[in-house]
Design a protein around this motif. Structure first.
Motif, PDB file in Angstrom:
ATOM      1  N   ASN A  90       0.840  -1.203   0.000  1.00  0.00           N
ATOM      2  CA  ASN A  90       0.000   0.000   0.000  1.00  0.00           C
ATOM      3  C   ASN A  90       0.871   1.248   0.000  1.00  0.00           C
ATOM      4  O   ASN A  90       2.019   1.233   0.482  1.00  0.00           O
ATOM      5  N   GLN A  91       0.308   2.350  -0.508  1.00  0.00           N
ATOM      6  CA  GLN A  91       0.999   3.633  -0.528  1.00  0.00           C
ATOM      7  C   GLN A  91       0.093   4.705   0.077  1.00  0.00           C
ATOM      8  O   GLN A  91      -1.045   4.881  -0.371  1.00  0.00           O
ATOM      9  N   ASP A  92       0.589   5.406   1.089  1.00  0.00           N
ATOM     10  CA  ASP A  92      -0.141   6.529   1.670  1.00  0.00           C
ATOM     11  C   ASP A  92       0.294   7.792   0.944  1.00  0.00           C
ATOM     12  O   ASP A  92       1.424   8.265   1.103  1.00  0.00           O
ATOM     13  N   LEU A  93      -0.590   8.334   0.114  1.00  0.00           N
ATOM     14  CA  LEU A  93      -0.278   9.518  -0.690  1.00  0.00           C
ATOM     15  C   LEU A  93      -0.898  10.785  -0.112  1.00  0.00           C
ATOM     16  O   LEU A  93      -1.075  11.782  -0.829  1.00  0.00           O
ATOM     17  N   SER A  94      -1.231  10.765   1.163  1.00  0.00           N
ATOM     18  CA  SER A  94      -1.819  11.948   1.801  1.00  0.00           C
ATOM     19  C   SER A  94      -0.800  13.081   1.823  1.00  0.00           C
ATOM     20  O   SER A  94       0.401  12.859   2.004  1.00  0.00           O
ATOM     21  N   GLN A  95      -1.305  14.320   1.638  1.00  0.00           N
ATOM     22  CA  GLN A  95      -0.417  15.466   1.661  1.00  0.00           C
ATOM     23  C   GLN A  95      -1.202  16.717   2.044  1.00  0.00           C
ATOM     24  O   GLN A  95      -2.429  16.767   1.930  1.00  0.00           O
ATOM     25  N   THR A  96      -0.466  17.730   2.485  1.00  0.00           N
ATOM     26  CA  THR A  96      -1.056  19.020   2.858  1.00  0.00           C
ATOM     27  C   THR A  96      -0.258  20.121   2.181  1.00  0.00           C
ATOM     28  O   THR A  96       0.985  20.123   2.240  1.00  0.00           O
ATOM     29  N   SER A  97      -0.954  21.061   1.522  1.00  0.00           N
ATOM     30  CA  SER A  97      -0.291  22.193   0.868  1.00  0.00           C
ATOM     31  C   SER A  97      -0.794  23.491   1.481  1.00  0.00           C
ATOM     32  O   SER A  97      -1.972  23.614   1.824  1.00  0.00           O
ATOM     33  N   ILE A  98       0.108  24.455   1.626  1.00  0.00           N
ATOM     34  CA  ILE A  98      -0.224  25.760   2.215  1.00  0.00           C
ATOM     35  C   ILE A  98       0.186  26.842   1.229  1.00  0.00           C
ATOM     36  O   ILE A  98       1.314  26.842   0.713  1.00  0.00           O
ATOM     37  N   GLN A  99      -0.732  27.771   0.934  1.00  0.00           N
ATOM     38  CA  GLN A  99      -0.460  28.899   0.055  1.00  0.00           C
ATOM     39  C   GLN A  99      -0.802  30.200   0.784  1.00  0.00           C
ATOM     40  O   GLN A  99      -1.768  30.265   1.550  1.00  0.00           O
ATOM     41  N   VAL A 100      -0.011  31.220   0.529  1.00  0.00           N
ATOM     42  CA  VAL A 100      -0.266  32.562   1.079  1.00  0.00           C
ATOM     43  C   VAL A 100      -0.540  33.498  -0.093  1.00  0.00           C
ATOM     44  O   VAL A 100       0.346  33.726  -0.930  1.00  0.00           O
ATOM     45  N   ILE A 101      -1.760  34.000  -0.172  1.00  0.00           N
ATOM     46  CA  ILE A 101      -2.173  34.891  -1.263  1.00  0.00           C
ATOM     47  C   ILE A 101      -2.732  36.170  -0.650  1.00  0.00           C
ATOM     48  O   ILE A 101      -3.704  36.134   0.120  1.00  0.00           O
ATOM     49  N   ASN A 102      -2.096  37.303  -1.008  1.00  0.00           N
ATOM     50  CA  ASN A 102      -2.524  38.604  -0.486  1.00  0.00           C
ATOM     51  C   ASN A 102      -2.614  38.600   1.039  1.00  0.00           C
ATOM     52  O   ASN A 102      -3.554  39.130   1.631  1.00  0.00           O
TER      53      ASN A 102
ATOM     54  N   SER B   6      -5.748  19.952   2.253  1.00  0.00           N
ATOM     55  CA  SER B   6      -5.283  18.613   2.647  1.00  0.00           C
ATOM     56  C   SER B   6      -5.921  17.558   1.754  1.00  0.00           C
ATOM     57  O   SER B   6      -7.110  17.652   1.417  1.00  0.00           O
ATOM     58  N   THR B   7      -5.126  16.596   1.373  1.00  0.00           N
ATOM     59  CA  THR B   7      -5.598  15.451   0.603  1.00  0.00           C
ATOM     60  C   THR B   7      -5.268  14.180   1.372  1.00  0.00           C
ATOM     61  O   THR B   7      -4.107  13.964   1.762  1.00  0.00           O
ATOM     62  N   ILE B   8      -6.287  13.395   1.628  1.00  0.00           N
ATOM     63  CA  ILE B   8      -6.096  12.116   2.316  1.00  0.00           C
ATOM     64  C   ILE B   8      -6.366  11.012   1.302  1.00  0.00           C
ATOM     65  O   ILE B   8      -7.476  10.900   0.773  1.00  0.00           O
ATOM     66  N   ARG B   9      -5.336  10.202   1.028  1.00  0.00           N
ATOM     67  CA  ARG B   9      -5.479   9.198  -0.023  1.00  0.00           C
ATOM     68  C   ARG B   9      -4.576   7.998   0.278  1.00  0.00           C
ATOM     69  O   ARG B   9      -3.419   8.160   0.688  1.00  0.00           O
ATOM     70  N   LEU B  10      -5.132   6.822   0.066  1.00  0.00           N
ATOM     71  CA  LEU B  10      -4.362   5.577   0.198  1.00  0.00           C
ATOM     72  C   LEU B  10      -4.554   4.755  -1.077  1.00  0.00           C
ATOM     73  O   LEU B  10      -5.671   4.643  -1.585  1.00  0.00           O
ATOM     74  N   VAL B  11      -3.472   4.209  -1.603  1.00  0.00           N
ATOM     75  CA  VAL B  11      -3.514   3.374  -2.805  1.00  0.00           C
ATOM     76  C   VAL B  11      -3.116   1.959  -2.429  1.00  0.00           C
ATOM     77  O   VAL B  11      -2.038   1.742  -1.858  1.00  0.00           O
ATOM     78  N   MET B  12      -3.995   0.990  -2.719  1.00  0.00           N
ATOM     79  CA  MET B  12      -3.721  -0.427  -2.482  1.00  0.00           C
ATOM     80  C   MET B  12      -3.360  -1.057  -3.833  1.00  0.00           C
ATOM     81  O   MET B  12      -4.155  -1.016  -4.776  1.00  0.00           O
ATOM     82  N   ASN B  13      -2.162  -1.635  -3.922  1.00  0.00           N
ATOM     83  CA  ASN B  13      -1.633  -2.140  -5.181  1.00  0.00           C
ATOM     84  C   ASN B  13      -1.737  -3.667  -5.246  1.00  0.00           C
ATOM     85  O   ASN B  13      -1.429  -4.363  -4.272  1.00  0.00           O
ATOM     86  N   TYR B  14      -2.137  -4.151  -6.406  1.00  0.00           N
ATOM     87  CA  TYR B  14      -2.183  -5.591  -6.679  1.00  0.00           C
ATOM     88  C   TYR B  14      -1.610  -5.822  -8.080  1.00  0.00           C
ATOM     89  O   TYR B  14      -1.703  -4.951  -8.959  1.00  0.00           O
ATOM     90  N   SER B  15      -1.011  -6.993  -8.266  1.00  0.00           N
ATOM     91  CA  SER B  15      -0.585  -7.359  -9.614  1.00  0.00           C
ATOM     92  C   SER B  15      -1.538  -8.409 -10.157  1.00  0.00           C
ATOM     93  O   SER B  15      -1.915  -9.349  -9.454  1.00  0.00           O
ATOM     94  N   LEU B  16      -1.951  -8.232 -11.414  1.00  0.00           N
ATOM     95  CA  LEU B  16      -2.860  -9.149 -12.092  1.00  0.00           C
ATOM     96  C   LEU B  16      -2.190  -9.667 -13.353  1.00  0.00           C
ATOM     97  O   LEU B  16      -1.201  -9.095 -13.838  1.00  0.00           O
ATOM     98  N   ILE B  17      -2.766 -10.716 -13.917  1.00  0.00           N
ATOM     99  CA  ILE B  17      -2.256 -11.276 -15.161  1.00  0.00           C
ATOM    100  C   ILE B  17      -3.439 -11.733 -16.014  1.00  0.00           C
ATOM    101  O   ILE B  17      -4.437 -12.237 -15.486  1.00  0.00           O
ATOM    102  N   VAL B  18      -3.338 -11.510 -17.320  1.00  0.00           N
ATOM    103  CA  VAL B  18      -4.334 -11.973 -18.281  1.00  0.00           C
ATOM    104  C   VAL B  18      -3.624 -12.928 -19.234  1.00  0.00           C
ATOM    105  O   VAL B  18      -2.558 -12.598 -19.778  1.00  0.00           O
ATOM    106  N   GLU B  19      -4.204 -14.111 -19.425  1.00  0.00           N
ATOM    107  CA  GLU B  19      -3.533 -15.146 -20.203  1.00  0.00           C
ATOM    108  C   GLU B  19      -3.627 -14.909 -21.712  1.00  0.00           C
ATOM    109  O   GLU B  19      -2.701 -15.214 -22.453  1.00  0.00           O
ATOM    110  N   GLN B  20      -4.751 -14.352 -22.194  1.00  0.00           N
ATOM    111  CA  GLN B  20      -4.979 -14.238 -23.630  1.00  0.00           C
ATOM    112  C   GLN B  20      -5.125 -12.771 -24.032  1.00  0.00           C
ATOM    113  O   GLN B  20      -5.641 -11.959 -23.259  1.00  0.00           O
ATOM    114  N   PRO B  21      -4.672 -12.419 -25.250  1.00  0.00           N
ATOM    115  CA  PRO B  21      -4.830 -11.032 -25.711  1.00  0.00           C
ATOM    116  C   PRO B  21      -6.287 -10.725 -26.057  1.00  0.00           C
ATOM    117  O   PRO B  21      -7.095 -11.619 -26.298  1.00  0.00           O
ATOM    118  N   GLY B  22      -6.613  -9.438 -26.081  1.00  0.00           N
ATOM    119  CA  GLY B  22      -7.964  -9.011 -26.429  1.00  0.00           C
ATOM    120  C   GLY B  22      -8.469  -7.942 -25.484  1.00  0.00           C
ATOM    121  O   GLY B  22      -7.754  -7.468 -24.582  1.00  0.00           O
TER     122      GLY B  22
END
Length: 607
Positions: free
Chosen positions: A72-84, A91-107
């Motif tokens: 798994n990858q935790d891609l959470s991040q927080t950005s701060i901007q100062v304007i005028n 803030s972005t809260i995000r988690l990515v769960m990775n799996y590997s798959l395989i397909v036997e035939q083309p198409g």
């Protein structure tokens, strides 16, 4: 290229929170810029927005793609901007769960939705559409996959050999193997005995490690570079076992692009190499595992299948009663890992005529031989030989049970000489001494009696204990005792110290529990002891550990595929024997020996 449709907002439900104050959405995706080829694994991602803990994923709908977790990858991040002069925070809260798959035939293929449960709420991902390309073909690559004996018996070790041939003028940018047989739960896998000295451990499929070597060979009349490895597969149940087909996906350099501009000529970019993906497929792999016959099974048979031989030597052969005799037993065969210590105590002539200590040296394995060494002591001068030692096995060639035997070893046993008074000499006897005790009335040793001989030894009262002289006598040891008690309690209360203590005592505790399990023939307790060892030594929870978990933990901690494989094989075979039909009478001591040896080697490897 891939045709990919991802609905970023397709979810079964959204709701505030989970304590985070954000909407939760779940969707699936694959990399739209990466070509997917038949027989080659690709990454499938489940993205959770609004929550950064992994959900419980039901992968049932993906079974035909043979999913494997990739972390798994935790891609959470927080950005701060100062304007005028005003500060904006996003803030972005995000988690990515990775799996590997395989397909036997083309198409064109549709990856169906999956259900993801997060804190009791179930979400369903979107389906993912992909185009699977047929890999290219070339005469610069060839794949050979062989099984030593497709028509085998249950418990018979067969060798899976995988060889990838690469033309000597070919440039390889990467390769992947897909070998479903290595993850088949109906098989026990191990490393073979004949591993070349230049072989190196490498992951060949998932978390399965094999010893891989490279060599130059002649194949179909041409010189090739060959990448090869072998694994031992042992079927655990009878029947026709479909192991699927093996595939190899190879990235091969096909075009070297020349510099296309004047800047390239100056070396800013240089020539660029293009790699194309090629796929190689074996035929279907099938094992016909026949059950061992129930009739004709000899006493002492514990599951060896293959052609085995046993021999023995003894030294010295001329001894006195009680002198040590070193007995060396050598066993050869196709697969030596399951070979157990010969049960010498079960041989009537051996138990009657020799003292056999319970302590045993660890067996050694080299050059296709497993060697056991045991010390014996003859109990009388009537002993004339070391009796024959039996090794029952099943011969798959003849389809019958056989018994290999050692030749009896002649002995010459002489009586032990008994020392007499003539050997040590006889002391002259003096006149008898009187045993009567007499009171001595005078001199330094005189005995005195009467009231004048009494001395006032009465101790002072309780108040005397606070006097400086008495206080120093009892307060010092008491202070030391209280300090030691407090230090001990502090150590027991510290989680770090408790964990260190568990790790330090893990091996000794496991050995004690394994010996108890062997004595009671409780293979379930033996399996629990091995799990508890891993839990204590590596700070894990014993109840949730599987043989695969233990294999991964030992491999990561010792960096030794051999030790990890031995530990996994030991646990798997314990379970197989525990729930099998052969019982535990003939094997408990062998599991004890192998388990203790493996634990000690793991402890030495991580120190």
């Amino acid at each position: 290229m891939i045709s990919l449709v991802v609905g970023l907002a397709i979810v079964l439900d959204t709701y505030q929170g989970l304590g985070l104050g954000q909407q939760v959405s779940v969707y699936a995706q694959v990399d739209r810029w990466q070509n997917i080829y038949a027989g080659q694994r690709f990454t499938y991602q489940i993205v959770i927005d609004g929550y950064n803990q992994p959900g419980q994923v039901d992968l049932t709908t993906l079974d035909r793609f043979r999913p494997m977790p990739m972390g798994n990858q935790d891609l959470s991040q927080t950005s701060i901007q100062v304007i005028n002069g005003r500060t904006y925070q996003q803030s972005t809260i995000r988690l990515v769960m990775n799996y590997s798959l395989i397909v036997e035939q083309p198409g064109h293929v549709t990856i169906p939705p999956v259900d993801v449960t997060i804190e009791g709420r179930t979400y369903r991902t979107n389906p993912v559409e992909i185009d699977v390309l047929a890999p290219g073909t070339t005469d610069k690559l060839a794949l050979e996959v062989l099984i030593s004996d497709p028509n085998c018996y249950v418990g018979q070790p067969v060798i899976l050999t995988v060889r990838l041939f690469i033309a000597q003028d070919a440039e390889v940018g990467g390769l992947e193997f897909e070998i479903p047989a290595l993850l088949d739960q109906r098989l026990i896998r191990d490393d073979p005995q004949d591993i070349p000295a230049h072989a190196r451990p490498a992951k060949v499929y998932g978390n399965v490690t094999a010893y891989v070597w490279q060599e130059q060979v002649q194949y179909k009349g041409r010189p090739w570079n060959c990448v090869a490895f072998k694994k031992v597969l042992i079927p655990q149940q009878p029947g026709l076992l479909d192991l699927g087909q093996c595939t190899a996906s190879v990235a091969l350099a096909t075009v070297v692009q020349a510099p296309s501009s004047i800047f390239d000529s100056f070396g800013f970019f240089g020539a660029r190499t293009r790699y194309d993906r090629f796929g190689l497929f074996s035929g279907p792999l099938v094992l016909n595992a026949r059950p061992l016959p129930q009739t004709g099974r000899p006493d002492g048979f514990y599951g060896l299948v293959g052609a085995y031989r046993i021999s023995a030597t003894a030294s010295p052969t001329e001894v006195c009663v009680g002198d040590p005799i070193t007995l060396t037993i050598t066993i050869t065969g196709p697969y030596l890992a399951p070979v157990q210590w010969p049960q010498l105590e079960a041989i009537p002539e051996m138990a009657q005529n020799f003292k056999i200590p319970s302590e045993r040296a660890w067996p050694t394995v080299s050059n296709g031989q497993k060697v056991f060494t045991q010390t014996l002591r003859a109990t009388s001068e009537q002993v004339t030989m070391i009796p024959s030692i039996r090794l029952p096995y099943f011969d798959p060639v003849s389809g019958s049970y056989q018994v290999a035997k050692t030749e009896p070893i002649p002995l010459k046993v002489m009586p032990t000489r008994v020392l007499t008074s003539k050997d040590v000499g006889t002391a002259s006897a003096g006149p008898p001494r009187s045993s009567q005790i007499e009171a001595i009335r005078q001199g330094l040793a005189a005995n005195y009696d009467g009231p004048d001989a009494l001395v006032d030894c009465r101790q002072p009262g309780i108040a005397a204990f606070v006097r400086p002289a008495y206080l120093a006598t009892w307060a010092g040891p008491l202070t030391i005792m209280l300090f030691s008690l407090g230090l001990k309690l502090a150590r027991q209360a510290s989680p770090t110290i408790r964990a260190a203590s568990r790790k330090r005592r893990a091996a000794a505790r496991a050995v004690k529990e394994l010996r108890r399990a062997a004595a009671t023939k409780d293979l379930g307790a033996a399996t629990d002891a091995l799990k508890r060892y891993v839990a204590d030594r590596f700070d894990r929870k014993a109840g949730a550990l599987t043989p695969a978990d233990c294999h991964q933990i030992v491999l990561q901690s010792t960096n030794s595929p051999d030790l990890a494989g031995r530990f996994h094989t030991l646990m798997s075979q314990l379970d197989a024997t525990r729930y099998g039909s052969q019982g535990s009478d003939a094997i408990a001591q062998d599991w004890l020996d192998r388990a203790i040896e493996t634990i000690e080697r793991i402890d030495r490897a991580i120190r």
